[in-house]
Design a protein around this motif. Structure first.
Motif, PDB file in Angstrom:
ATOM      1  N   PRO A 172     -13.339  -4.909   8.957  1.00 51.04           N
ATOM      2  CA  PRO A 172     -14.037  -3.902   8.154  1.00 51.04           C
ATOM      3  C   PRO A 172     -14.587  -2.714   8.950  1.00 51.04           C
ATOM      4  CG  PRO A 172     -15.191  -6.034   8.106  1.00 51.04           C
ATOM      5  CD  PRO A 172     -13.922  -6.248   8.843  1.00 51.04           C
ATOM      6  N   GLY A 173     -15.021  -2.936  10.172  1.00 47.76           N
ATOM      7  CA  GLY A 173     -15.582  -1.809  10.933  1.00 47.76           C
ATOM      8  C   GLY A 173     -14.497  -0.919  11.517  1.00 47.76           C
ATOM      9  N   ARG A 174     -13.297  -1.399  11.532  1.00 51.78           N
ATOM     10  CA  ARG A 174     -12.228  -0.719  12.240  1.00 51.78           C
ATOM     11  C   ARG A 174     -11.358   0.152  11.318  1.00 51.78           C
ATOM     12  NH1 ARG A 174      -9.379  -3.075  17.385  1.00 51.78           N
ATOM     13  NH2 ARG A 174      -7.737  -1.522  17.593  1.00 51.78           N
ATOM     14  N   PHE A 175     -11.127  -0.353  10.106  1.00 50.85           N
ATOM     15  CA  PHE A 175     -10.271   0.380   9.164  1.00 50.85           C
ATOM     16  C   PHE A 175     -10.985   0.557   7.839  1.00 50.85           C
ATOM     17  CE2 PHE A 175      -7.431  -2.477  11.650  1.00 50.85           C
ATOM     18  CZ  PHE A 175      -6.836  -1.502  12.440  1.00 50.85           C
ATOM     19  N   ARG A 176     -10.589   1.617   7.169  1.00 54.35           N
ATOM     20  CA  ARG A 176     -11.139   1.858   5.844  1.00 54.35           C
ATOM     21  C   ARG A 176      -9.990   2.347   4.974  1.00 54.35           C
ATOM     22  NH1 ARG A 176     -13.785   6.711   3.615  1.00 54.35           N
ATOM     23  NH2 ARG A 176     -14.661   5.817   1.732  1.00 54.35           N
ATOM     24  N   ALA A 177      -9.882   1.804   3.756  1.00 48.83           N
ATOM     25  CA  ALA A 177      -8.834   2.252   2.836  1.00 48.83           C
ATOM     26  C   ALA A 177      -9.256   3.621   2.303  1.00 48.83           C
ATOM     27  CB  ALA A 177      -8.664   1.258   1.696  1.00 48.83           C
ATOM     28  N   TYR A 178      -8.491   4.645   2.630  1.00 48.99           N
ATOM     29  CA  TYR A 178      -8.810   6.008   2.197  1.00 48.99           C
ATOM     30  C   TYR A 178      -8.185   6.287   0.832  1.00 48.99           C
ATOM     31  CZ  TYR A 178      -8.635  11.109   2.036  1.00 48.99           C
ATOM     32  OH  TYR A 178      -8.748  12.419   1.651  1.00 48.99           O
ATOM     33  N   ALA A 179      -6.881   5.963   0.694  1.00 50.29           N
ATOM     34  CA  ALA A 179      -6.215   6.149  -0.594  1.00 50.29           C
ATOM     35  C   ALA A 179      -5.295   4.970  -0.860  1.00 50.29           C
ATOM     36  CB  ALA A 179      -5.403   7.444  -0.590  1.00 50.29           C
ATOM     37  N   LEU A 180      -5.315   4.512  -2.113  1.00 46.43           N
ATOM     38  CA  LEU A 180      -4.432   3.425  -2.551  1.00 46.43           C
ATOM     39  C   LEU A 180      -3.563   3.977  -3.670  1.00 46.43           C
ATOM     40  CD1 LEU A 180      -7.037   0.487  -2.643  1.00 46.43           C
ATOM     41  CD2 LEU A 180      -5.501   1.153  -0.770  1.00 46.43           C
ATOM     42  N   THR A 181      -2.300   3.608  -3.709  1.00 40.98           N
ATOM     43  CA  THR A 181      -1.420   4.178  -4.728  1.00 40.98           C
ATOM     44  C   THR A 181      -0.544   3.119  -5.383  1.00 40.98           C
ATOM     45  OG1 THR A 181       0.725   4.665  -3.655  1.00 40.98           O
ATOM     46  CG2 THR A 181      -1.143   6.066  -3.036  1.00 40.98           C
ATOM     47  N   ALA A 182      -0.245   3.362  -6.667  1.00 40.09           N
ATOM     48  CA  ALA A 182       0.639   2.453  -7.406  1.00 40.09           C
ATOM     49  C   ALA A 182       1.502   3.252  -8.368  1.00 40.09           C
ATOM     50  CB  ALA A 182      -0.179   1.432  -8.181  1.00 40.09           C
ATOM     51  N   ASN A 183       2.572   2.635  -8.798  1.00 36.52           N
ATOM     52  CA  ASN A 183       3.489   3.281  -9.730  1.00 36.52           C
ATOM     53  C   ASN A 183       2.835   3.400 -11.106  1.00 36.52           C
ATOM     54  OD1 ASN A 183       5.771   4.316 -10.844  1.00 36.52           O
ATOM     55  ND2 ASN A 183       6.917   2.406 -10.858  1.00 36.52           N
ATOM     56  N   SER A 184       2.643   2.274 -11.801  1.00 37.42           N
ATOM     57  CA  SER A 184       2.052   2.348 -13.140  1.00 37.42           C
ATOM     58  C   SER A 184       1.125   1.169 -13.459  1.00 37.42           C
ATOM     59  CB  SER A 184       3.169   2.407 -14.189  1.00 37.42           C
ATOM     60  OG  SER A 184       4.010   1.285 -14.028  1.00 37.42           O
ATOM     61  N   ARG A 185       1.231   0.084 -12.693  1.00 39.07           N
ATOM     62  CA  ARG A 185       0.396  -1.093 -13.016  1.00 39.07           C
ATOM     63  C   ARG A 185      -1.012  -0.871 -12.481  1.00 39.07           C
ATOM     64  NH1 ARG A 185       2.542  -5.133  -9.983  1.00 39.07           N
ATOM     65  NH2 ARG A 185       1.023  -6.604 -10.790  1.00 39.07           N
ATOM     66  N   ILE A 186      -1.938  -0.628 -13.410  1.00 39.81           N
ATOM     67  CA  ILE A 186      -3.278  -0.257 -12.938  1.00 39.81           C
ATOM     68  C   ILE A 186      -4.220  -1.437 -12.762  1.00 39.81           C
ATOM     69  CG2 ILE A 186      -3.270   2.174 -13.632  1.00 39.81           C
ATOM     70  CD1 ILE A 186      -4.704   1.302 -16.173  1.00 39.81           C
ATOM     71  N   GLU A 187      -3.914  -2.595 -13.381  1.00 35.94           N
ATOM     72  CA  GLU A 187      -4.883  -3.714 -13.241  1.00 35.94           C
ATOM     73  C   GLU A 187      -5.063  -4.102 -11.769  1.00 35.94           C
ATOM     74  OE1 GLU A 187      -1.892  -4.707 -15.338  1.00 35.94           O
ATOM     75  OE2 GLU A 187      -2.800  -3.138 -16.557  1.00 35.94           O
ATOM     76  N   PRO A 188      -3.949  -4.339 -11.047  1.00 38.88           N
ATOM     77  CA  PRO A 188      -4.171  -4.705  -9.637  1.00 38.88           C
ATOM     78  C   PRO A 188      -4.795  -3.560  -8.832  1.00 38.88           C
ATOM     79  CG  PRO A 188      -1.800  -4.474 -10.101  1.00 38.88           C
ATOM     80  CD  PRO A 188      -2.514  -4.413 -11.405  1.00 38.88           C
ATOM     81  N   LEU A 189      -4.493  -2.315  -9.216  1.00 40.19           N
ATOM     82  CA  LEU A 189      -5.056  -1.174  -8.485  1.00 40.19           C
ATOM     83  C   LEU A 189      -6.567  -1.091  -8.715  1.00 40.19           C
ATOM     84  CD1 LEU A 189      -4.371   1.174  -6.629  1.00 40.19           C
ATOM     85  CD2 LEU A 189      -3.907   2.575  -8.638  1.00 40.19           C
ATOM     86  N   LEU A 190      -6.983  -1.351  -9.954  1.00 37.13           N
ATOM     87  CA  LEU A 190      -8.418  -1.346 -10.275  1.00 37.13           C
ATOM     88  C   LEU A 190      -9.146  -2.398  -9.439  1.00 37.13           C
ATOM     89  CD1 LEU A 190     -10.804  -0.418 -12.096  1.00 37.13           C
ATOM     90  CD2 LEU A 190     -10.148  -2.226 -13.689  1.00 37.13           C
ATOM     91  N   GLU A 191      -8.560  -3.571  -9.366  1.00 36.45           N
ATOM     92  CA  GLU A 191      -9.153  -4.657  -8.583  1.00 36.45           C
ATOM     93  C   GLU A 191      -9.258  -4.254  -7.097  1.00 36.45           C
ATOM     94  OE1 GLU A 191     -10.652  -7.198  -9.822  1.00 36.45           O
ATOM     95  OE2 GLU A 191     -11.155  -7.734  -7.738  1.00 36.45           O
ATOM     96  N   GLN A 192      -8.207  -3.608  -6.595  1.00 37.79           N
ATOM     97  CA  GLN A 192      -8.228  -3.156  -5.192  1.00 37.79           C
ATOM     98  C   GLN A 192      -9.308  -2.100  -4.975  1.00 37.79           C
ATOM     99  OE1 GLN A 192      -4.177  -1.904  -4.354  1.00 37.79           O
ATOM    100  NE2 GLN A 192      -3.501  -4.002  -3.935  1.00 37.79           N
ATOM    101  N   CYS A 193      -9.480  -1.222  -5.969  1.00 31.58           N
ATOM    102  CA  CYS A 193     -10.513  -0.181  -5.851  1.00 31.58           C
ATOM    103  C   CYS A 193     -11.894  -0.817  -5.806  1.00 31.58           C
ATOM    104  CB  CYS A 193     -10.446   0.789  -7.020  1.00 31.58           C
ATOM    105  SG  CYS A 193      -9.012   1.870  -6.946  1.00 31.58           S
ATOM    106  N   ARG A 194     -12.055  -1.868  -6.631  1.00 32.41           N
ATOM    107  CA  ARG A 194     -13.338  -2.562  -6.662  1.00 32.41           C
ATOM    108  C   ARG A 194     -13.641  -3.160  -5.288  1.00 32.41           C
ATOM    109  NH1 ARG A 194     -13.998  -5.450 -12.124  1.00 32.41           N
ATOM    110  NH2 ARG A 194     -11.832  -5.746 -11.731  1.00 32.41           N
ATOM    111  N   GLN A 195     -12.642  -3.753  -4.684  1.00 29.92           N
ATOM    112  CA  GLN A 195     -12.869  -4.426  -3.396  1.00 29.92           C
ATOM    113  C   GLN A 195     -12.957  -3.452  -2.213  1.00 29.92           C
ATOM    114  OE1 GLN A 195      -9.992  -7.486  -2.431  1.00 29.92           O
ATOM    115  NE2 GLN A 195     -10.997  -7.926  -0.470  1.00 29.92           N
ATOM    116  N   PHE A 196     -12.105  -2.392  -2.212  1.00 33.24           N
ATOM    117  CA  PHE A 196     -11.988  -1.571  -0.994  1.00 33.24           C
ATOM    118  C   PHE A 196     -12.632  -0.189  -1.097  1.00 33.24           C
ATOM    119  CE2 PHE A 196      -8.731  -4.806  -0.569  1.00 33.24           C
ATOM    120  CZ  PHE A 196      -8.917  -5.212   0.746  1.00 33.24           C
ATOM    121  N   ARG A 197     -13.048   0.196  -2.307  1.00 34.68           N
ATOM    122  CA  ARG A 197     -13.740   1.474  -2.503  1.00 34.68           C
ATOM    123  C   ARG A 197     -13.056   2.664  -1.830  1.00 34.68           C
ATOM    124  NH1 ARG A 197     -19.003  -0.007  -4.941  1.00 34.68           N
ATOM    125  NH2 ARG A 197     -18.445  -2.092  -5.552  1.00 34.68           N
ATOM    126  N   PRO A 198     -11.781   2.906  -2.136  1.00 38.18           N
ATOM    127  CA  PRO A 198     -11.108   4.052  -1.509  1.00 38.18           C
ATOM    128  C   PRO A 198     -11.635   5.369  -2.062  1.00 38.18           C
ATOM    129  CG  PRO A 198      -9.730   3.140  -3.243  1.00 38.18           C
ATOM    130  CD  PRO A 198     -10.928   2.221  -3.122  1.00 38.18           C
TER     131      PRO A 198
END
Ligand code: NAD
Ligand code: MG
Length: 395
Positions: free
Chosen positions: A28-54
């Motif tokens: 966690p101190g070394r990397f940070r998710a800046y941008a996450l991208t997906a084609n059209s499936r937003i449920e897993p992307l929403l979950e990733q946003c919740r966890q990684f706060r890009p």
């Protein structure tokens, strides 16, 4: 670096994307998710946003983007949602970004990977189709942009690990006599030609050693994946087709080897888990923990090798052929293969029709030199059209 490195993950909801986030979460101190991208499936992307706060989430589809944006706000999350293919290029090239994981599948991954290279990022390249379609342009963008290119494909990552650092000056000058590209052989390694004609998508999607997205899993079953990797190795390491040999190694423990003129063969081994090459690229030049278990040689007990059979698996031969032919031929092969894999998964054609369709496209589309991106895009479109008309004639 005092602040965490900002990482853009193109295709964060795919197999490689999820594995990348798994490694990032361990540091966690070394990397940070800046941008996450997906084609059209937003449920897993929403979950990733919740966890990684890009800072950004990118969705290709505008309607899906609007829904995601609303859901994020409802949950009090500040991630900004962007949409469309241009937004992918934007988050790949943004000045705050240190490294980009290029893990979109297929030709759609080309432009954002190019954008990252031009912007001089550390480019962790999983999307092999980028190099297959436009190897010369991409390598030029890497040089001109001052990018650091690190291969994620397990074989190329293995080769990179055992290659002398100055390999860019030419393989002969560093004493390399051959690249030994290993292949599992896929689920149909022992199938007869007759059996191959009857293979179902379900059987093809059942890879013996690796868990991967559907397209690359089918490519592994036809050996087209290895063919694409031969072309990928050509561009990454400046290796003539004659210097690249495919070795079937069913255990997938040796991820590839480099042979030197003194008779030495150097190999990289490990459990078949993509988090190893991903962690290698994220930490480079340091080694960092990946979450992958240690190799148990006593449990593996033996390593087998055999020569590939291009009669039963013509896709491998086709890939060598287009590499020798050059110009837009690899882009035509790549696009026709994408259409063919899709048609096979939809049960419109047989497994053994995949190489037939590709051959037909290669005969029909005229091959030109690659000068600019439009040459590649034109070849890609022409090949898709040729492949589709072949499918229509067949139906
Ligand atoms: P996947 O199908 O699991 O994931 C693909 C990702 O790309 C998803 O996030 C999806 O939302 C996104 N995507 C798909 N189409 C898109 C489009 N048109 N525009 C924008 N985004 C789109 O695939 P994967 O197995 O993770 O493979 C990704 C890439 O990595 C491929 O090029 C593959 O060849 C390469 N690769 C994968 C593995 C592996 O073990 N999975 C190994 C080596 C190389
Ligand atoms: Mg591979």
């Amino acid at each position: 670096m005092s602040r965490p490195q900002n990482i853009t993950i193109l295709g964060s909801t795919g197999t490689i994307g999820v594995n990348t986030l798994d490694v990032i979460a361990r540091h966690p101190g070394r990397f940070r998710a800046y941008a996450l991208t997906a084609n059209s499936r937003i449920e897993p992307l929403l979950e990733q946003c919740r966890q990684f706060r890009p800072v950004y989430a990118v969705v290709l589809d505008a309607d899906a983007a609007a829904i995601l944006s609303r859901q994020l706000r409802q949950q009090g999350l500040e991630t900004e949602v962007l949409c469309g293919a241009e937004a992918l290029e934007r988050v790949a090239a943004a000045s705050e970004v240190d490294a980009v994981m290029a893990a979109i599948v297929g030709a759609a991954g080309l432009r954002p990977a190019l954008a990252a290279a031009r912007a001089g990022k550390r480019v962790m390249l999983a999307n092999k189709e980028t190099l297959v379609m436009s190897g010369s342009l991409f390598m030029e963008a890497v040089r001109e942009g001052g990018a650091t290119l690190l291969p994620i494909d397990s074989e190329h990552n293995a080769i990179f690990q055992v290659m002398p650092t100055q390999f860019g000056h030419g393989l002969e000058r560093v004493g390399v006599s051959k690249i030994l590209l290993t292949a599992s052989g896929g689920p149909f390694r022992k199938a007869s030609a007759q059996e191959l004609a009857e293979v179902t998508p379900r059987q093809a999607l059942n890879h013996p050693n690796w868990v991967m997205g559907p397209k690359i899993t089918v490519d592994s079953a036809t050996l087209m994946n290895k063919g694409l990797e031969v072309i990928e190795a050509h561009w990454l390491f400046g290796a003539d087709p004659g210097l690249i040999e495919v070795v079937i190694h069913p255990q997938s423990v040796i991820h590839s080897m480099v042979q030197y003129i003194d008779g030495s063969v150097l190999a990289q081994l490990g459990n078949p888990d993509m988090r190893t090459p991903i962690a290698y690229a994220l930490g480079y030049p340091e080694r960092i923990e990946s979450g992958v278990g240690m190799l148990d040689l006593f449990k593996i007990a033996r390593l087998d090798f055999e020569a590939p059979d291009t009669a039963r698996f013509p896709c491998l031969g086709l890939a060598f052929e287009v590499l020798r032919r050059g110009g837009t031929a690899p882009a035509v092969l790549n696009a026709a293969n994408e259409v063919a894999v899709e048609a096979f998964l939809q049960e419109k054609i047989r497994f053994t029709d995949i190489p037939r369709l590709i051959e037909a496209a290669l005969e029909q589309v005229s091959i030109v030199d690659v000068q600019v991106l439009a040459d590649v895009v034109g070849a890609d479109e022409a090949a898709r059209a040729a492949a589709k008309s072949w499918l229509e004639r067949k139906a």
